[in-house]
Every structure is written in C-alpha cells, then in structure tokens.
Write a protein that holds these residues in place. Structure first.
Motif, PDB file in Angstrom:
ATOM      1  N   ILE A   1      14.217   2.510   4.756  1.00 58.91           N
ATOM      2  CA  ILE A   1      13.343   1.529   5.405  1.00 58.91           C
ATOM      3  C   ILE A   1      13.203   1.940   6.866  1.00 58.91           C
ATOM      4  O   ILE A   1      14.183   1.998   7.601  1.00 58.91           O
ATOM      5  CB  ILE A   1      13.927   0.113   5.293  1.00 58.91           C
ATOM      6  CG1 ILE A   1      14.111  -0.249   3.825  1.00 58.91           C
ATOM      7  CG2 ILE A   1      13.030  -0.892   5.994  1.00 58.91           C
ATOM      8  CD1 ILE A   1      14.920  -1.503   3.592  1.00 58.91           C
ATOM      9  N   LYS A   2      11.970   2.241   7.269  1.00 58.92           N
ATOM     10  CA  LYS A   2      11.778   2.710   8.643  1.00 58.92           C
ATOM     11  C   LYS A   2      11.331   1.597   9.587  1.00 58.92           C
ATOM     12  O   LYS A   2      11.362   1.763  10.793  1.00 58.92           O
ATOM     13  CB  LYS A   2      10.808   3.884   8.701  1.00 58.92           C
ATOM     14  CG  LYS A   2       9.376   3.551   8.427  1.00 58.92           C
ATOM     15  CD  LYS A   2       8.506   4.778   8.640  1.00 58.92           C
ATOM     16  CE  LYS A   2       7.091   4.387   8.939  1.00 58.92           C
ATOM     17  NZ  LYS A   2       6.296   5.483   9.442  1.00 58.92           N
TER      18      LYS A   2
ATOM     19  N   SER B   1       0.842  -1.199   0.000  1.00 57.20           N
ATOM     20  CA  SER B   1       0.000   0.000   0.000  1.00 57.20           C
ATOM     21  C   SER B   1       0.874   1.246   0.000  1.00 57.20           C
ATOM     22  O   SER B   1       1.898   1.302   0.681  1.00 57.20           O
ATOM     23  CB  SER B   1      -0.950   0.013   1.197  1.00 57.20           C
ATOM     24  OG  SER B   1      -0.237   0.117   2.402  1.00 57.20           O
TER      25      SER B   1
ATOM     26  N   SER C   1       0.673   5.027   1.011  1.00 59.21           N
ATOM     27  CA  SER C   1      -0.145   5.896   1.852  1.00 59.21           C
ATOM     28  C   SER C   1       0.416   7.310   1.836  1.00 59.21           C
ATOM     29  O   SER C   1       1.629   7.507   1.931  1.00 59.21           O
ATOM     30  CB  SER C   1      -0.156   5.392   3.295  1.00 59.21           C
ATOM     31  OG  SER C   1      -0.642   4.090   3.363  1.00 59.21           O
TER      32      SER C   1
ATOM     33  N   ARG D   1       9.928   4.809   4.016  1.00 59.22           N
ATOM     34  CA  ARG D   1       9.611   6.236   4.105  1.00 59.22           C
ATOM     35  C   ARG D   1      10.015   6.892   2.791  1.00 59.22           C
ATOM     36  O   ARG D   1      11.133   6.723   2.319  1.00 59.22           O
ATOM     37  CB  ARG D   1      10.380   6.878   5.252  1.00 59.22           C
ATOM     38  CG  ARG D   1      10.349   8.396   5.256  1.00 59.22           C
ATOM     39  CD  ARG D   1       9.029   8.989   5.650  1.00 59.22           C
ATOM     40  NE  ARG D   1       8.789   8.722   7.053  1.00 59.22           N
ATOM     41  CZ  ARG D   1       7.564   8.621   7.566  1.00 59.22           C
ATOM     42  NH1 ARG D   1       6.509   8.769   6.821  1.00 59.22           N
ATOM     43  NH2 ARG D   1       7.403   8.387   8.841  1.00 59.22           N
TER      44      ARG D   1
ATOM     45  N   SER E   1       6.881  -7.925   7.290  1.00 57.53           N
ATOM     46  CA  SER E   1       6.290  -6.660   6.871  1.00 57.53           C
ATOM     47  C   SER E   1       7.385  -5.604   6.961  1.00 57.53           C
ATOM     48  O   SER E   1       8.324  -5.729   7.747  1.00 57.53           O
ATOM     49  CB  SER E   1       5.076  -6.281   7.720  1.00 57.53           C
ATOM     50  OG  SER E   1       5.453  -6.104   9.062  1.00 57.53           O
ATOM     51  N   SER E   2       7.264  -4.606   6.121  1.00 59.41           N
ATOM     52  CA  SER E   2       8.262  -3.554   6.074  1.00 59.41           C
ATOM     53  C   SER E   2       7.599  -2.251   5.653  1.00 59.41           C
ATOM     54  O   SER E   2       6.593  -2.260   4.944  1.00 59.41           O
ATOM     55  CB  SER E   2       9.375  -3.934   5.089  1.00 59.41           C
ATOM     56  OG  SER E   2      10.434  -3.016   5.161  1.00 59.41           O
ATOM     57  N   SER E   3       8.176  -1.159   6.086  1.00 61.24           N
ATOM     58  CA  SER E   3       7.647   0.152   5.743  1.00 61.24           C
ATOM     59  C   SER E   3       8.783   1.021   5.219  1.00 61.24           C
ATOM     60  O   SER E   3       9.840   1.112   5.842  1.00 61.24           O
ATOM     61  CB  SER E   3       7.018   0.797   6.976  1.00 61.24           C
ATOM     62  OG  SER E   3       6.397   2.015   6.648  1.00 61.24           O
TER      63      SER E   3
ATOM     64  N   LYS F   1       4.493  10.338   3.472  1.00 61.08           N
ATOM     65  CA  LYS F   1       4.263   9.284   2.476  1.00 61.08           C
ATOM     66  C   LYS F   1       5.053   8.042   2.838  1.00 61.08           C
ATOM     67  O   LYS F   1       6.240   8.120   3.169  1.00 61.08           O
ATOM     68  CB  LYS F   1       4.687   9.767   1.094  1.00 61.08           C
ATOM     69  CG  LYS F   1       3.916  10.977   0.606  1.00 61.08           C
ATOM     70  CD  LYS F   1       4.610  11.540  -0.623  1.00 61.08           C
ATOM     71  CE  LYS F   1       4.639  13.015  -0.692  1.00 61.08           C
ATOM     72  NZ  LYS F   1       5.182  13.783   0.371  1.00 61.08           N
ATOM     73  N   THR F   2       4.382   6.887   2.780  1.00 59.02           N
ATOM     74  CA  THR F   2       5.048   5.616   3.036  1.00 59.02           C
ATOM     75  C   THR F   2       4.534   4.559   2.067  1.00 59.02           C
ATOM     76  O   THR F   2       3.430   4.663   1.529  1.00 59.02           O
ATOM     77  CB  THR F   2       4.802   5.099   4.466  1.00 59.02           C
ATOM     78  OG1 THR F   2       3.393   4.954   4.675  1.00 59.02           O
ATOM     79  CG2 THR F   2       5.365   6.028   5.513  1.00 59.02           C
ATOM     80  N   ILE F   3       5.362   3.548   1.838  1.00 57.66           N
ATOM     81  CA  ILE F   3       4.932   2.326   1.163  1.00 57.66           C
ATOM     82  C   ILE F   3       5.120   1.210   2.168  1.00 57.66           C
ATOM     83  O   ILE F   3       6.214   1.034   2.720  1.00 57.66           O
ATOM     84  CB  ILE F   3       5.728   2.057  -0.127  1.00 57.66           C
ATOM     85  CG1 ILE F   3       5.302   3.048  -1.203  1.00 57.66           C
ATOM     86  CG2 ILE F   3       5.534   0.618  -0.603  1.00 57.66           C
ATOM     87  CD1 ILE F   3       5.917   2.815  -2.571  1.00 57.66           C
ATOM     88  N   ASP F   4       4.046   0.492   2.446  1.00 57.84           N
ATOM     89  CA  ASP F   4       4.076  -0.643   3.364  1.00 57.84           C
ATOM     90  C   ASP F   4       3.918  -1.916   2.551  1.00 57.84           C
ATOM     91  O   ASP F   4       3.036  -1.999   1.688  1.00 57.84           O
ATOM     92  CB  ASP F   4       2.950  -0.526   4.389  1.00 57.84           C
ATOM     93  CG  ASP F   4       3.090   0.716   5.247  1.00 57.84           C
ATOM     94  OD1 ASP F   4       4.187   0.942   5.776  1.00 57.84           O
ATOM     95  OD2 ASP F   4       2.105   1.468   5.375  1.00 57.84           O
TER      96      ASP F   4
END
Length: 134
Positions: free
Chosen positions: A105-106, A26, A28, A125, A121-123, A53-56
C-alpha cells in the motif's frame, strides 16, 4: 467477452475480501518513458521504460466495522508486502484474476467534508502482477 456491471468486482488483500467496502476501483498501467532528446533535434525523442502498475480504491470509511481500516492501515504503516487479488467480474471459477504476491500500500487517505460522508482512498503498488483465472 461480454460487458459486465462493475458491482460484482472482487478485491482481496492478504486473502481477506475487501470488496464490500470499496465503491470505486481502477487498475492503471503506464509505461515510464525515458527522454533521449539531444541538441538539434526538431522534436522530443523517447525510449520505452518499465511498466508502472497500481490499483486505486475508495469508499465509505467505517473504522468500527471496516475491514479496510483493520486489514490495510497497519500494513500501510509498516510497509508490509502482501498478496492482492483482483477480479474485474468477480471471483467465479474461470473469470480473469490479477494477482500480485509482492504488492504494498503506497497511499492511504481519509477524507471528510461538511456535505458528505467520511470516505477513504488508497493506492496499491503492483510489482509483478500475473493475469490468470480463478
């Protein structure tokens, strides 16, 4: 634009395609609000702040053959900034692409349960994403 199936999404971290190890993604975007409410207001007031803004992502965890682990975990540990490319439809010429050359990668998490496979899972930034085409 017509609707498209999500199975063809494209994601690359530092030019390494990692889409084949992702089954949930996703993008966001949210605006951070600053509250400006003062005494005797009858309701809260806000000002618009900066965009966040992030991509998860998430998927099955496979340390032995997993590009996610081999490509991303060291960058997460060291806080390395890399380029991230995301194509919601795929990476075919003229399709939309979101690129950020200053992404990091946060969060990185490995999850296990007794009733299912090990997953991760990874998020990511995004600091300055641009919307272009492949």
């Amino acid at each position: 634009m017509s609707s498209t199936h999500g199975k063809n999404q494209y994601l690359a971290w530092n030019t390494v395609a990692i889409s084949d190890q992702v089954n949930d993604l996703s993008l966001s975007q949210a605006l951070v609000e600053g509250e400006t409410t003062t005494f005797q207001h009858t309701g809260e007031t806000y000002i618009v702040g900066l965009a966040d803004k992030t991509i998860d992502i998430g998927g099955p965890f496979d340390e032995a053959s997993g590009k996610i682990y081999q490509t991303c975990i060291n960058d997460f540990i060291t806080g390395t900034v890399r380029t991230l490319d995301y194509g919601p439809q795929n990476n075919t010429t003229s399709n939309v692409k979101y690129t950020d050359a200053t992404a990091y990668i946060k969060m990185f998490s490995i999850k296990s349960s007794v009733t299912g496979p090990v997953g991760y899972s990874s998020s990511f930034r995004l600091n300055a994403p641009t919307r272009t085409t492949f």
